[in-house]
Design a protein around this motif. Structure first.
Motif, short mmCIF file in Angstrom:
data_model
loop_
_atom_site.label_atom_id
_atom_site.label_comp_id
_atom_site.label_asym_id
_atom_site.label_seq_id
_atom_site.Cartn_x
_atom_site.Cartn_y
_atom_site.Cartn_z
N SER A 1 21.10 16.32 45.66
CA SER A 1 22.48 15.99 46.05
C SER A 1 22.51 14.84 47.04
N GLU A 2 21.60 14.90 48.02
CA GLU A 2 21.56 13.85 49.05
C GLU A 2 21.26 12.50 48.42
N THR B 1 22.80 25.96 43.70
CA THR B 1 21.80 24.89 43.50
C THR B 1 22.07 24.11 42.22
N TYR C 1 25.93 22.34 52.34
CA TYR C 1 24.87 23.32 52.07
C TYR C 1 24.77 24.35 53.20
N TYR D 1 26.14 22.18 42.99
CA TYR D 1 26.37 21.13 43.98
C TYR D 1 25.90 19.74 43.52
N LYS E 1 24.71 17.70 53.98
CA LYS E 1 24.02 18.74 54.74
C LYS E 1 25.00 19.84 55.14
N TYR F 1 16.30 23.77 48.58
CA TYR F 1 15.78 22.53 49.15
C TYR F 1 15.79 21.41 48.11
N TYR G 1 19.34 20.40 47.39
CA TYR G 1 19.88 19.61 48.51
C TYR G 1 19.38 18.17 48.46
N LYS G 2 18.07 18.03 48.20
CA LYS G 2 17.48 16.68 48.17
C LYS G 2 18.08 15.86 47.01
#
Lengths: 210, 285
Positions: free
Chosen positions: A201-202, A130, A80, A133, A77, A195, A198-199
């Motif tokens: 990557s998480e 995007t 980002y 990452y 988090k 978004y 990020y999801k």
């Protein structure tokens, strides 16, 4: 979470001077009506943040960060958020400077052109973020360099093939009605892109072992 | 007695290595030393406890809580020193202080700064300018400054010179005097542990060979030194391993007193953890 952002900012603080110098160069070149380098500035933010992954990797911060409360989620988090924060701040500074330069040079401000240029630049920067990452989180920063090269290479090849075999002018004509909403569309697409990235990557990072 | 840490049947497989059914418990306020040669599974155990490894079987409870389900709550109360894993070295102790304020609810800046003074660490110098001993002290200061209930230390003395090692051990001793903190400490430098550990868990080749109190080990275990003929008379159940040397046999016995009454062997040396490790790993059965 704030702690992780503070750590990322502390790591890249030595680059702030470089950004400042680039902004000054941009302003001087703009005033002299030479080359417009505004597109470099937000992109530099992402590149600086990518260098922070190398520092993390070198000292095995990832494994250590997992031993901290909520370490896995907050690590991703904060990368980002810090990148977005830097990109937006630099973009806002650049936009304001562009307004001033435009006014000094022409006694008028071409709002539309400046805003479209800036939104385009930020969109391009976020596109790089995007894509890069999740690859960095999956492969590690060293292997990701090769990965991103292959992806860019692939996009160029596919793009040029499409341009050869498909008549894009009809598609562009069909999409012409969207032109008025270009900025809103860019913003929406950017939000969704970031978004989803990020999801992804998480998800990669939550399962990763170090 | 309340258990701070319970590890049950921990199994983790890598290509070419397996941690097999590792189980042990650490009671509150105690220090457990995990010993074993390099690559025996000490770090794998610690990384599994901390969820740095996610794919393993078995059950790990810390403060009575499942380590997966209660990850955040548990980690608020754990201090960690890991082997060669820390903040990026371009940061300074001041940066660490700022960062940790935003990470731990109980972060104590004053305590951290006091440790920096005690360890003579400059707060605004980059970590990369510190010697290995200074880095280790900074890692320890960072691990201690949120008042953890459990310290997990992986090889905290490895690579340090004897003076720095003695200093680090002294720091742990003083923590134990001050706080009700429990410590899980892995090391292949066993002399460090003889002085401070209440329990010793010995891992070899991914398996726990023994897990006992340090007093039990050092008081009861011994090395009987005998001739070939004397060795032939010793029953297999009375020794654990033995090693042949040019002139004598060194026999690892689990109970010196019993052994003395049963056999007429006069030389039974006190054991050190180093002797124990070498005989357990290199000895014959």
């Amino acid at each position: 979470m704030i702690g992780f952002i503070k750590k990322d900012l502390a790591m890249i603080k030595s680059n702030f001077k470089l950004l400042g110098v680039l902004i000054v160069i941009y302003a001087i070149m703009g005033l002299m009506e030479k080359m417009d380098i505004s597109f470099i500035l937000p992109f530099m933010c992402v590149m600086i943040m990518i260098s922070s992954f190398s520092y993390d990797n070198y000292n095995k911060w990832d494994a250590y960060s997992i031993s901290l409360p909520n370490g896995r989620k907050n690590s991703v988090k904060s990368k980002y958020i810090t990148t977005l924060l830097m990109t937006f701040i630099v973009s806002i500074i650049t936009t304001i400077l562009s307004f001033i330069i435009s006014y000094i040079n022409t006694q008028s401000i071409n709002y539309e052109q400046i805003l479209v240029t800036m939104f385009g630049t930020v969109f391009g920067t976020l596109l790089v973020l995007t894509i890069m990452y999740p690859i960095i989180y999956k492969l590690g920063v060293e292997k990701a360099r090769i990965g991103i090269f292959l992806i860019v290479f692939g996009i160029v090849i596919i793009g040029s093939l499409l341009a050869n075999f498909v008549d894009l002018s009809n598609i562009l004509k069909a999409l012409a009605f969207l032109e008025d909403y270009l900025i809103i569309i860019l913003i929406l697409v950017a939000i969704i892109m970031v978004y989803v990235s990020y999801k992804i990557s998480e998800k990669i990072y939550l399962k990763k072992e170090f | 007695m309340e258990n701070i840490l319970e590890v049950k049947n921990l199994t983790k497989t890598f290509p070419g290595f397996e941690l097999k059914n590792v189980s042990f418990t650490l009671p509150k306020g105690m220090i457990m030393g995990i010993i074993g040669e390099n690559g025996s599974g000490k770090t794998t155990t610690i990384k599994s406890i901390l969820n740095i490894y996610t794919k393993y079987s078995g059950e790990i409870k810390i403060f009575g809580l499942d380590n997966h389900k209660n990850d955040k709550e548990i980690k608020e109360n754990i201090g960690v020193v890991l082997d060669d894993m820390f903040f990026p070295e371009i940061l300074t102790p001041n940066d660490i202080n700022n960062t940790m304020q935003g990470i731990y609810k109980n972060w104590d800046s004053k305590m951290f700064n006091d440790y920096l003074k005690e360890f003579s660490l400059a707060p605004n110098k980059q970590i990369k300018t510190f010697s290995k001993g200074m880095r280790k002290k900074l890692e320890i200061a960072t691990a201690l400054s949120h008042h953890p209930k459990l310290l997990i230390l992986d090889e905290p003395t490895s690579g340090l010179d004897p003076v720095a090692r003695a200093e680090v051990i002294q720091i742990f001793q003083s923590i134990l005097e001050k706080d009700e903190c429990s410590i899980l400490l892995s090391s292949h430098i066993t002399t460090d542990l003889e002085h401070i550990a209440d329990y010793i868990t010995f891992i070899n080749n991914g398996e726990i060979v023994l897990s006992k109190t340090t007093n039990d080990l050092l008081d009861n275990y011994g090395i009987a030194k005998c001739t070939k003929n004397e060795f032939k008379d010793i029953a297999k159940q009375d020794y654990i391993k033995y090693k042949k040397s040019k002139y004598e046999y060194e026999v690892l016995v689990p109970n010196k007193k019993e052994f003395k009454t049963k056999y007429n062997i006069s030389v039974i040396d006190k054991i050190t953890l180093d002797d124990l490790m070498v005989l357990m790993i290199k000895g014959e059965e």
